[in-house]
Scaffold this motif. Structure first.
Motif, short mmCIF file in Angstrom:
data_model
loop_
_atom_site.label_atom_id
_atom_site.label_comp_id
_atom_site.label_asym_id
_atom_site.label_seq_id
_atom_site.Cartn_x
_atom_site.Cartn_y
_atom_site.Cartn_z
N GLY A 182 0.81 -1.21 0.00
CA GLY A 182 0.00 0.00 0.00
C GLY A 182 0.84 1.25 0.00
N ALA A 183 0.26 2.34 0.48
CA ALA A 183 0.94 3.63 0.44
C ALA A 183 2.20 3.63 1.31
CB ALA A 183 -0.01 4.72 0.89
N ASP A 184 2.21 2.79 2.39
CA ASP A 184 3.37 2.77 3.29
C ASP A 184 4.40 1.74 2.88
OD1 ASP A 184 1.86 4.58 4.58
OD2 ASP A 184 1.21 3.24 6.19
N GLY A 185 4.34 1.25 1.65
CA GLY A 185 5.15 0.09 1.27
C GLY A 185 6.59 0.38 0.91
N GLY A 186 7.13 1.54 1.27
CA GLY A 186 8.52 1.84 0.95
C GLY A 186 8.73 1.89 -0.55
N GLU A 187 9.73 1.13 -1.04
CA GLU A 187 9.99 1.14 -2.48
C GLU A 187 8.93 0.40 -3.27
OE1 GLU A 187 13.85 0.27 -3.90
OE2 GLU A 187 14.86 1.29 -2.26
N SER A 188 8.13 -0.42 -2.58
CA SER A 188 7.10 -1.17 -3.31
C SER A 188 5.73 -0.54 -3.15
CB SER A 188 7.04 -2.60 -2.78
OG SER A 188 8.31 -3.08 -2.48
N ALA A 189 5.68 0.74 -2.79
CA ALA A 189 4.39 1.36 -2.51
C ALA A 189 3.54 1.49 -3.76
CB ALA A 189 4.61 2.75 -1.90
N ASN A 190 2.24 1.38 -3.58
CA ASN A 190 1.25 1.55 -4.65
C ASN A 190 1.60 0.77 -5.91
OD1 ASN A 190 -0.19 3.23 -3.00
ND2 ASN A 190 0.88 5.06 -3.71
N LEU A 191 1.84 -0.51 -5.72
CA LEU A 191 2.37 -1.36 -6.79
C LEU A 191 1.42 -1.48 -7.98
CD1 LEU A 191 4.72 -3.20 -7.44
CD2 LEU A 191 3.54 -5.03 -6.28
N ILE A 192 0.11 -1.59 -7.73
CA ILE A 192 -0.76 -1.99 -8.83
C ILE A 192 -1.77 -0.93 -9.23
CG2 ILE A 192 -0.61 -4.46 -8.38
CD1 ILE A 192 -3.39 -4.09 -7.00
#
Lengths: 114, 505
Positions: free
Chosen positions: B267-277
């Motif tokens: 999700g939004a707090d996912g660091g470098e993987s934020a908002n993936l899809i």
């Protein structure tokens, strides 16, 4: 060891994808079986590959991770049951429809003539 | 004691019922099996309502065997899970009542398979562990394989073969993505994984993103998003009405999984993987609406029309989800409740209509009059205006919420015409179906097949649910707002799981 392992998993996956994309149910079932082998091998490697180590912390130099082994066991059981089901289903379809073509587009036209 | 174990009871009750139903019950087993099924579904419904009440101000965490998270498996009931569990229970009871009047005799062990299916769905909604999610997915899939074939016949067999092969491949991809994520984060607990993924850097984050995208593929297959929806229309249109009605919640399992994983972990707090899809969801969702509504217009069978309506609803929900802010998620959840109830009602109704019409079945052609012509016509009308979104019922409200949630220029430019256009096409298709089936009838005697009151009552229960959704729209949307707020602050979920996990002595 890692190279050999990844080549094995890769080859198995590639072959299974090829087989799954065939148009008849038998190669597809074989492909699904191979895919589940590849997946099980892959899952097993996620705990890192170590040889001759206990799955207990502190008993040997580098412990091996027991969790992927448990996961693989679950995956094997489910995969095995599903393969059996898929085979029976494919045989049943072959018997009832009279063709093992998965997408037989002529089927709709043939139906009226029988 | 009940309060402590409330989280696991919606899984245990149907499981116990299914096991009881499998016992040999003597001369007339179906009678006892039906009673067990109805009682279990009613109990599950009560438990689900209790669950919704008790998650109002806290997140319930149930550590199985008191093994602490992240090492043990936990069940987590936050507001979203509780809503989905309640929705499943609300859908399952009327559908089971409908099935108890004959349809469960078409094949063996319908009742037990039905309960197992409910076990799988409830489990998927409640679990807080990704591998456990896989296991519950398998439980619901295995029973759905058998249920899809319920009644037999060539068309069902063919659709089932496609469905089984696709889902077996999907399960394999699910395992691969779990392997990738476990290999990189060293955990399978969703809350713990969210923490670990947020901290990843560089190459590790890239691998985690690859794992996340694989998960998205699997969930999109379950939810029937654009390139992966081709199994759905055939499968839903060929199976029996009750099974299709229960499957109305199955696509929502996929959507729930997308919401859960991609707000919590990526999700939004996912660091470098934020908002993936986000971007993927937006475009694929829009094209799903487009193709779904084309399918609605092009189908010549009422069941196929309803199946494509499910597809349009999936597209609408996932597009709305991709907007990302809390209003959009709230609108999406409101629409989810509405579309599940009305899709269930429509599948059951299509079954009644098909049986009463006799030879022409559910094909949209001129046919004989039905025995309970006016009653079915009235129910079809009610269901149709609800699903299309004509005022005053819940379809209208939920679409209004969605349109309101799309605010900026690009969103309005694409989403509004598509949703309104799809609504228009649905209106054409359903009015054509309704007028052909109910008005263009042959003169002369109506068909003799009639259905018992309880089957109509089951459809009515689902429709009343849709009406209630309109009447209590304010409180429901307050609840979905609360869910959206909770989803927007995953830290709350994470700390609830990792700190209070296992306090259920």
């Amino acid at each position: 060891m890692e190279t050999l392992y990844s080549i094995t998993v890769g080859t198995l996956t590639a072959c299974s994808v090829f087989l799954i994309l065939r148009g008849r149910s038998f190669p597809i079932v074989i492909g699904l079986t191979m895919l589940s082998y590849a997946v099980n091998l892959f899952l097993f490697s996620t705990g890192r590959l170590v040889i001759n180590q206990l799955p207990l912390v502190g008993m040997s130099e580098a412990s091996s991770d027991p969790l992927p082994q448990a996961l693989v066991l679950t995956a094997i059981v489910i995969g095995f049951a599903m393969t059996a089901y898929a085979i029976i289903l494919a045989v049943r379809v072959r018997g009832e429809i009279g063709s093992d073509e998965v997408n037989d587009y002529n089927y709709a036209e043939q139906e009226g003539q029988r | 004691m009940l309060a402590n174990h409330l989280v696991i009871l919606p899984i245990l009750v149907p499981l116990m019922a299914a096991l009881l139903q499998l016992l040999p019950w003597g001369e007339n087993p179906q009678y006892y099996r039906r009673i067990i099924g109805i009682v279990a579904s009613s109990v599950t419904l009560i438990l689900a309502i209790l669950l919704v009440i008790s998650v109002q101000d806290q997140i319930l965490v149930y550590a199985l065997g008191s093994w602490q998270a992240p090492y043990g498996i936990v069940l987590v009931a936050d507001k979203l899970s509780a809503l989905m569990v309640a929705l499943t229970a609300v859908l399952a009871l009327p559908v089971l009542i409908f099935a108890c009047h004959g349809e469960d005799n078409l094949g063996s062990h319908f009742q037990a398979l039905y309960q197992f299916q409910v076990v799988g769905i409830m489990g998927a909604f409640l679990t807080g562990d990704l591998f456990n999610l896989f296991v519950f997915f398998e439980i619901l899939l295995i029973s759905s394989y058998a249920l899809l074939m319920h009644g037999g016949g060539k068309l069902k067999l063919r659709a089932t073969l496609h469905y089984v092969v696709l889902n077996l491949t999907g399960s394999a991809i699910f395992l691969i993505s779990l392997g990738v994520l476990y290999g990189i984060t060293g955990t399978l607990n969703m809350a713990d994984m969210a923490d670990k993924v947020a901290a990843l850097q560089g190459d590790d984050a890239a691998i985690a993103r690859a794992g996340g995208m694989l998960l998205f593929v699997v969930f999109a297959l379950k939810a029937a998003l654009l390139p992966l929806y081709f199994w759905l229309p055939q499968a839903y249109a060929n199976t029996t009405g009750t099974v299709a009605a229960l499957f109305a919640i199955m696509t929502k399992v996929g959507i729930y999984a997308i919401v859960r994983v991609f707000t919590l972990i990526f999700g939004a707090d996912g660091g470098e993987s934020a908002n993936l899809i986000q971007d993927w969801l937006w475009w694929l969702g829009l094209f799903t609406i487009l193709l779904g509504s084309a399918g609605v217009l092009g189908s010549r069978d009422l069941r196929l029309v309803v199946a494509y309506l499910v597809l349009v609803s999936v597209g609408t929900m996932l597009t709305t989800l991709s907007l990302g802010h809390t209003d959009a998620i709230s609108a999406m959840l409101f629409y989810l409740v509405h579309s599940t109830l009305v899709a269930g009602a429509l599948f059951l109704l299509a079954d009644l209509i098909a049986e009463q019409r006799g030879k022409t079945a559910s094909r949209i052609v001129k046919g004989r009059k039905m025995a309970q012509h006016n009653l079915l016509g009235a129910m079809f009308f009610l269901a149709a205006i609800t699903v299309i979104g004509i005022p005053p019922l819940s379809g209208f409200l939920s679409k209004l919420f969605i349109l309101e949630a799309a605010r900026t220029g690009a969103q309005v430019l694409l989403l509004w015409p598509l949703i309104l256009g799809a609504t228009f096409l649905m209106m054409i298709a359903l009015s054509r179906a309704g007028s052909r089936m109910f008005w263009h009838t042959f003169d002369g005697k109506p068909n003799e097949t009639a259905h018992p009151m309880w089957q109509h009552a089951a459809v009515m229960m689902l429709l009343v649910g849709a009406v209630a959704l309109t009447v209590f729209a304010n409180s429901v949307s307050q609840y979905t707002d609360a869910i959206a707020t909770q989803l927007a602050t995953p830290a709350e979920y994470i700390s609830a799981v990792l700190q209070t996990g296992g306090s259920n002595e």
